[in-house]
Design an enzyme around this catalytic site. Structure first.
Site, PDB file in Angstrom:
ATOM      1  N   ARG A 182       0.827  -1.229   0.000  1.00 46.72           N
ATOM      2  CA  ARG A 182       0.000   0.000   0.000  1.00 46.72           C
ATOM      3  C   ARG A 182       0.857   1.272   0.000  1.00 46.72           C
ATOM      4  NH1 ARG A 182      -1.930  -3.664  -1.226  1.00 46.72           N
ATOM      5  NH2 ARG A 182      -3.519  -4.917  -0.228  1.00 46.72           N
ATOM      6  N   SER A 230     -10.525  -0.167   3.844  1.00 47.11           N
ATOM      7  CA  SER A 230      -9.755  -0.370   5.071  1.00 47.11           C
ATOM      8  C   SER A 230      -9.128   0.942   5.519  1.00 47.11           C
ATOM      9  CB  SER A 230      -8.644  -1.391   4.847  1.00 47.11           C
ATOM     10  OG  SER A 230      -9.227  -2.646   4.602  1.00 47.11           O
ATOM     11  N   GLU A 300      -4.103   3.884   6.577  1.00 45.45           N
ATOM     12  CA  GLU A 300      -3.864   3.733   5.137  1.00 45.45           C
ATOM     13  C   GLU A 300      -4.527   4.924   4.436  1.00 45.45           C
ATOM     14  OE1 GLU A 300      -4.478  -0.402   3.891  1.00 45.45           O
ATOM     15  OE2 GLU A 300      -5.487   0.387   2.120  1.00 45.45           O
TER      16      GLU A 300
HETATM   17  C1  LIG Z   1     -15.296   0.413  -0.811  1.00 47.28           C
HETATM   18  C2  LIG Z   1     -13.790   0.517  -0.877  1.00 47.28           C
HETATM   19  C3  LIG Z   1     -13.024  -0.627  -1.026  1.00 47.28           C
HETATM   20  C4  LIG Z   1     -11.629  -0.564  -1.100  1.00 47.28           C
HETATM   21  N1  LIG Z   1     -10.909  -1.702  -1.247  1.00 47.28           N
HETATM   22  C5  LIG Z   1      -9.577  -1.642  -1.378  1.00 47.28           C
HETATM   23  C6  LIG Z   1      -8.798  -2.835  -1.584  1.00 47.28           C
HETATM   24  O1  LIG Z   1      -9.319  -3.942  -1.618  1.00 47.28           O
HETATM   25  N2  LIG Z   1      -7.461  -2.692  -1.721  1.00 47.28           N
HETATM   26  C7  LIG Z   1      -6.845  -1.486  -1.696  1.00 47.28           C
HETATM   27  O2  LIG Z   1      -5.619  -1.428  -1.862  1.00 47.28           O
HETATM   28  N3  LIG Z   1      -7.546  -0.345  -1.498  1.00 47.28           N
HETATM   29  C8  LIG Z   1      -8.880  -0.389  -1.343  1.00 47.28           C
HETATM   30  N4  LIG Z   1      -9.595   0.766  -1.120  1.00 47.28           N
HETATM   31  C9  LIG Z   1      -8.881   2.055  -0.994  1.00 47.28           C
HETATM   32  C10 LIG Z   1      -8.677   2.811  -2.324  1.00 47.28           C
HETATM   33  O3  LIG Z   1      -9.595   2.381  -3.313  1.00 47.28           O
HETATM   34  C11 LIG Z   1      -7.240   2.650  -2.831  1.00 47.28           C
HETATM   35  O4  LIG Z   1      -6.308   3.160  -1.913  1.00 47.28           O
HETATM   36  C12 LIG Z   1      -7.017   3.328  -4.192  1.00 47.28           C
HETATM   37  O5  LIG Z   1      -5.728   2.989  -4.644  1.00 47.28           O
HETATM   38  C13 LIG Z   1      -7.184   4.840  -4.184  1.00 47.28           C
HETATM   39  O6  LIG Z   1      -7.363   5.255  -5.513  1.00 47.28           O
HETATM   40  P1  LIG Z   1      -8.085   6.627  -5.874  1.00 47.28           P
HETATM   41  O7  LIG Z   1      -8.044   6.802  -7.349  1.00 47.28           O
HETATM   42  O8  LIG Z   1      -9.418   6.699  -5.259  1.00 47.28           O
HETATM   43  O9  LIG Z   1      -7.084   7.654  -5.190  1.00 47.28           O
HETATM   44  P2  LIG Z   1      -7.427   8.881  -4.242  1.00 47.28           P
HETATM   45  O10 LIG Z   1      -8.112   8.380  -3.015  1.00 47.28           O
HETATM   46  O11 LIG Z   1      -8.092   9.951  -5.002  1.00 47.28           O
HETATM   47  O12 LIG Z   1      -5.948   9.331  -3.855  1.00 47.28           O
HETATM   48  C14 LIG Z   1      -5.141   8.466  -3.086  1.00 47.28           C
HETATM   49  C15 LIG Z   1      -3.678   8.930  -3.230  1.00 47.28           C
HETATM   50  O13 LIG Z   1      -3.256   8.706  -4.569  1.00 47.28           O
HETATM   51  C16 LIG Z   1      -2.811   9.934  -5.137  1.00 47.28           C
HETATM   52  N5  LIG Z   1      -3.185   9.932  -6.553  1.00 47.28           N
HETATM   53  C17 LIG Z   1      -4.433   9.908  -7.082  1.00 47.28           C
HETATM   54  N6  LIG Z   1      -4.353   9.916  -8.437  1.00 47.28           N
HETATM   55  C18 LIG Z   1      -3.045   9.945  -8.732  1.00 47.28           C
HETATM   56  C19 LIG Z   1      -2.310   9.976  -9.963  1.00 47.28           C
HETATM   57  N7  LIG Z   1      -2.907   9.997 -11.161  1.00 47.28           N
HETATM   58  N8  LIG Z   1      -0.942   9.999  -9.899  1.00 47.28           N
HETATM   59  C20 LIG Z   1      -0.310   9.991  -8.707  1.00 47.28           C
HETATM   60  N9  LIG Z   1      -0.940   9.973  -7.515  1.00 47.28           N
HETATM   61  C21 LIG Z   1      -2.285   9.943  -7.540  1.00 47.28           C
HETATM   62  C22 LIG Z   1      -3.514  11.006  -4.357  1.00 47.28           C
HETATM   63  O14 LIG Z   1      -2.823  12.238  -4.427  1.00 47.28           O
HETATM   64  C23 LIG Z   1      -3.501  10.426  -2.986  1.00 47.28           C
HETATM   65  O15 LIG Z   1      -2.223  10.613  -2.411  1.00 47.28           O
HETATM   66  C24 LIG Z   1     -10.987   0.712  -1.035  1.00 47.28           C
HETATM   67  C25 LIG Z   1     -11.763   1.875  -0.887  1.00 47.28           C
HETATM   68  C26 LIG Z   1     -13.149   1.783  -0.805  1.00 47.28           C
HETATM   69  C27 LIG Z   1     -13.960   3.034  -0.667  1.00 47.28           C
END
Ligand SMILES: Cc1cc2nc3c(=O)[nH]c(=O)nc-3n(C[C@H](O)[C@H](O)[C@H](O)COP(=O)(O)OP(=O)(O)OC[C@H]3O[C@@H](n4cnc5c(N)ncnc54)[C@H](O)[C@@H]3O)c2cc1C
Length: 317
Positions: A182, A230, A300
């Site tokens: 992560r 999480s 996280e």
């Molecule tokens: C219902 C639910 C289930 C989930 N299940 C999981 C799971 O099974 N496994 C898991 O690992 N996570 C899970 N997550 C957490 C989340 O989906 C992950 O951490 C995901 O990687 C975040 O992606 P995002 O596009 O929403 O990023 P954001 O939440 O928008 O941003 C997260 C971070 O990434 C950075 N970021 C966003 N876009 C970019 C880009 N283009 N380039 C560089 N940095 C960027 C942001 O600046 C920030 O630091 C879950 C979340 C929810 C709500």
């Protein structure tokens, strides 16, 4: 007061820029206040020009994907929130690009995992189905090395394109991205604009795996309520959910936020929670697990924005 930066951003071709944008609808928690500015860059050139403009001011920038791993303060974000639009949200399959029978699935940083998986399913290719149900964009998933018990981004990623202010775009492999549990070692301000994944022809068994990943989630996770998934990373050799449950916090409510009855490592927004409700509950879980088991839980979820003089230590069990 005239916002000169907003006016400058609005002049960049293929950029949509507006002021005072509510951020709650842009996050899966559905909490948080407004951003001073909200910018969507639709092309690589637009993104580069935006990064250059943002560099000229001494204000924070937040790159937002699908907002599924962020907790934004009720007071909002005192700078510019940047997201990726049209051309940076593409998704294509190139057959045999990586050798006979080894195909390349390429997606823009703003493309959703849902769309990536839909294409993989349509084209009957496998290798990314472990990401089923992660509500992320490709950029956010690479940044966080998103994963499940079935695998993580670094297992399937061949290379990702990274853009930084005033530096030519570069394609980096998983080692150069420093992908770990992560976590990535992408420098602050670096934007993942595209990623290429290795996939192969899907056997029926592989397609069934995606269905089973989604069914497992449905059975074990409170997907019907707003959350960030999480909240804490699992400490080495243990599970954050098990520790929170053992601390007696499952179901515990603060304001409109609740430690999920279904999965103790999820804090859900059950009734119009504020960001402060969620943060207070995070602090409470950390304090109780540390007190009872001597384990430090590392969030996280990324806590972002203007929290004033907030102090976690003021939260009492
Ligand atoms: C219902 C639910 C289930 C989930 N299940 C999981 C799971 O099974 N496994 C898991 O690992 N996570 C899970 N997550 C957490 C989340 O989906 C992950 O951490 C995901 O990687 C975040 O992606 P995002 O596009 O929403 O990023 P954001 O939440 O928008 O941003 C997260 C971070 O990434 C950075 N970021 C966003 N876009 C970019 C880009 N283009 N380039 C560089 N940095 C960027 C942001 O600046 C920030 O630091 C879950 C979340 C929810 C709500």
């Amino acid at each position: 007061m005239i916002d000169r930066l907003l006016a400058r951003l609005q002049q960049i071709p293929d950029v949509d820029a507006r002021g005072d944008e509510p951020l709650a609808p842009h996050t899966t928690y559905k909490v948080g206040g407004p951003a001073r500015r909200f910018v969507v860059a639709h092309t690589l050139e637009a993104l580069q020009a935006t990064l250059t403009a943002l560099r000229s001011v001494d204000e924070p920038t937040l790159l937002l994907g699908n907002g599924s791993n962020v907790l934004i303060a009720d007071a909002g974000f005192p700078g510019t929130v940047l997201t990726l639009g049209r051309e940076l949200s593409h998704c294509t399959l190139t057959r045999d690009a990586l050798g006979a029978g080894v195909h390349q699935l390429e997606a823009g940083g703003g493309c959703s995992i849902t769309r990536l998986l839909r294409l993989a399913k349509q084209e009957s290719v496998a290798g990314v189905e472990f990401l089923g149900g992660v509500p992320a964009t490709i950029g956010g998933a690479v940044r966080m090395n998103a994963g499940t018990r079935e695998g993580e981004v670094k297992d399937a990623l061949v290379t990702a394109q990274v853009v930084r202010p005033d530096v030519a775009p570069a394609w980096l492999d998983p080692t150069e991205l420093g992908l770990a549990y992560r976590h990535s070692s992408l420098p602050a301000g670096a934007v993942v604009t595209a990623a290429r994944f290795r996939v192969t022809d899907a056997s029926l068994e592989m397609r069934e795996r995606l269905d089973s990943v989604l069914a497992y989630r449905k059975a074990t996770q409170p997907l019907h309520l707003p959350s960030c998934g999480s909240v804490f990373a699992n400490p080495a050799g243990d599970s954050a959910g098990r520790l929170i449950d053992a601390a007696g916090l499952k179901g515990r409510k603060l304001g409109g936020a609740q430690v999920s009855e279904q999965h103790a490592n999820w804090i859900v927004n059950v009734a119009g929670a504020s960001a402060s409700d969620v943060r207070s509950l995070i602090a409470l879980c950390q304090a109780e697990v540390a007190r009872q088991f001597g384990v430090t839980l590392r969030p996280e979820v990324q806590v972002i924005g203007d929290w004033g003089d907030w102090s976690d230590s003021e939260v009492t069990p």
